[in-house]
Design a protein around this motif. Structure first.
Motif, PDB file in Angstrom:
ATOM      1  N   ASN A  19      12.079  12.066   4.067  1.00  0.00           N
ATOM      2  CA  ASN A  19      10.964  11.748   4.968  1.00  0.00           C
ATOM      3  C   ASN A  19      10.238  10.469   4.562  1.00  0.00           C
ATOM      4  N   ALA A  20      10.268  10.145   3.267  1.00  0.00           N
ATOM      5  CA  ALA A  20       9.552   8.960   2.783  1.00  0.00           C
ATOM      6  C   ALA A  20      10.333   7.675   3.012  1.00  0.00           C
ATOM      7  N   LEU A  21      11.658   7.759   2.973  1.00  0.00           N
ATOM      8  CA  LEU A  21      12.498   6.569   3.086  1.00  0.00           C
ATOM      9  C   LEU A  21      12.843   6.276   4.547  1.00  0.00           C
ATOM     10  N   TRP A 317       5.968   8.798  -7.229  1.00  0.00           N
ATOM     11  CA  TRP A 317       5.915   7.391  -7.600  1.00  0.00           C
ATOM     12  C   TRP A 317       7.312   6.768  -7.636  1.00  0.00           C
ATOM     13  N   GLY A 318       8.306   7.548  -8.066  1.00  0.00           N
ATOM     14  CA  GLY A 318       9.667   7.026  -8.074  1.00  0.00           C
ATOM     15  C   GLY A 318      10.159   6.707  -6.686  1.00  0.00           C
ATOM     16  N   VAL A 323      10.601   2.861  -1.535  1.00  0.00           N
ATOM     17  CA  VAL A 323       9.959   2.512  -0.266  1.00  0.00           C
ATOM     18  C   VAL A 323       9.559   1.035  -0.288  1.00  0.00           C
ATOM     19  N   GLU A 324       8.978   0.585  -1.384  1.00  0.00           N
ATOM     20  CA  GLU A 324       8.613  -0.832  -1.504  1.00  0.00           C
ATOM     21  C   GLU A 324       9.850  -1.719  -1.425  1.00  0.00           C
ATOM     22  N   PRO A 330       7.019  -6.676  -2.962  1.00  0.00           N
ATOM     23  CA  PRO A 330       7.087  -6.762  -4.427  1.00  0.00           C
ATOM     24  C   PRO A 330       6.965  -5.370  -5.042  1.00  0.00           C
ATOM     25  N   LEU A 331       7.700  -5.120  -6.104  1.00  0.00           N
ATOM     26  CA  LEU A 331       7.680  -3.809  -6.748  1.00  0.00           C
ATOM     27  C   LEU A 331       6.458  -3.693  -7.652  1.00  0.00           C
ATOM     28  N   SER A 332       5.602  -2.740  -7.356  1.00  0.00           N
ATOM     29  CA  SER A 332       4.358  -2.575  -8.119  1.00  0.00           C
ATOM     30  C   SER A 332       4.629  -2.224  -9.574  1.00  0.00           C
ATOM     31  N   ARG A 333       5.759  -1.554  -9.826  1.00  0.00           N
ATOM     32  CA  ARG A 333       6.049  -1.097 -11.191  1.00  0.00           C
ATOM     33  C   ARG A 333       7.369  -1.680 -11.689  1.00  0.00           C
TER      34      ARG A 333
END
Length: 341
Positions: A19-21, A317-318, A323-324, A330-333
């Motif tokens: 659902n998130a992707l 978070w993974g 998703v980013e 840009p990847l936050s992590r």
């Protein structure tokens, strides 16, 4: 985008990820029996790994990176990446241009709470007093040095490595009215709740002022066994040392000598020194000198992050990393293969 889960995700976890992707994502989840659901084998995912765009999970089976020629991103469910360095994935990622994102900060609150538990347990001689109470033994004489608790109020704590976890340790230390000194690579970046920030070149002068020292640095080439005899000798004999980061930060022999000679009052750690095949001989996954059995040592075995809400946050978070990536953001992590964090 083809995404391969590196663990046996539950049905609820699988639905959440889907659902998130993006809707056209091809999500592959290992099926069948397993010993630990948080890992998978080469055979579980090999036929899907060859054309996967993304991996997500806690482990990376041997041989999988070598056949994953289309891999573009690894979303790694750990705060550190020293294990990826050890298996050669950081250099492979740099060579192929594979992005790596971790979940740093996801367990920061749990680990910071564990650090303060260690500080309190050492200061209050919690294990000694529990054992005495269970035997109905009353310490005598009252206020003798060997039985008296240390205080946190108005004492100085040094936080070595003021990132996500270190910042939260500083905040909690302030709740005990402690004076907080920080040590980090970039001392110009101030952090709330840290009274004075110092650079790594000032480490020894900071150690000399501290009643408690907490190591919260990542394990990198630069920090590998950086805390040894010279650093311990810079500390007060009455001070306590807590390692809430990686076991490989501290040299085992000088630590053992200090704890058994009275040069250091106590030590607590969540992770322990290990000696890997090909790097050391003989191989051991535990301290060689059985430090955890000393009476002035408190130990847990990689349990700081084993806390309420942590698993759900790791997965959330993974997935956010992917998703980013899918959105071209840009990847936050994002992790630097060169820096190791």
């Amino acid at each position: 985008m083809k995404v391969v889960c590196l663990w046996h995700a539950t049905e609820d976890e699988t639905v959440y990820i889907k659902n998130a992707l993006p809707r056209d994502t091809d999500l592959v989840v290992p099926k069948g029996e397993y010993f630990s659901r948080f890992e998978c084998t080469y055979l579980d995912i090999a036929r899907h790994a060859v054309d996967a765009d993304a991996f997500i999970g806690w482990t990376l089976p041997e041989g999988i990176p070598e056949i994953s020629n289309k891999l573009k991103i690894l979303s790694w469910f750990h705060s550190g990446v020293d294990d990826l360095r050890q298996i050669g994935f950081l250099s492979l990622a740099k060579q192929r241009g594979i992005k790596i994102a971790n979940i740093r900060g996801a367990n920061a609150t749990a680990v910071a709470e564990q650090a303060m538990m260690f500080v309190l347990a050492l200061a209050k001689k919690a294990l000694m007093k529990h054992e005495a109470a269970s035997e109905n033994h009353k310490f005598f004489p009252l206020f003798a040095d060997e039985y008296r608790s240390a205080m946190l109020s108005d004492r100085t704590i040094g936080v070595i490595g003021v990132g996500h976890i270190g910042s939260l340790i500083a905040k909690r230390a302030k709740g005990f009215d402690m004076h907080v000194l920080g040590v980090r690579r970039n001392k110009e970046r101030s952090v709330e709740y840290v009274d004075l920030m110092h650079g790594m070149d000032e480490l020894h002068s900071v150690l000399a002022k501290c009643d408690y020292v907490v190591l919260a640095t990542p394990h990198t080439v630069e920090t590998f066994q950086f805390f040894g005899k010279a650093q311990i000798e810079a500390m007060k004999p009455s001070a306590f040392l807590v390692n809430i980061a990686r076991g490989k930060l501290v040299q085992e022999k000088p630590l053992y000598d200090a704890l058994t000679s009275g040069r250091l009052s106590g030590y607590a750690a969540d992770a322990w020194q290990s000696y890997e095949f090909g790097r050391t001989f003989p191989v051991s996954r535990t301290p060689r000198l059985r430090i955890a059995r000393l009476p002035n040592v408190i130990a847990s075995n990689d349990q700081a992050a084993n806390a309420d809400d942590a698993l759900e946050r790791y997965i959330r978070w993974g997935v956010e990393n992917l998703v980013e990536f899918a959105a071209g953001k840009p990847l936050s992590r994002e992790v630097s293969p060169d820096l190791g964090y």
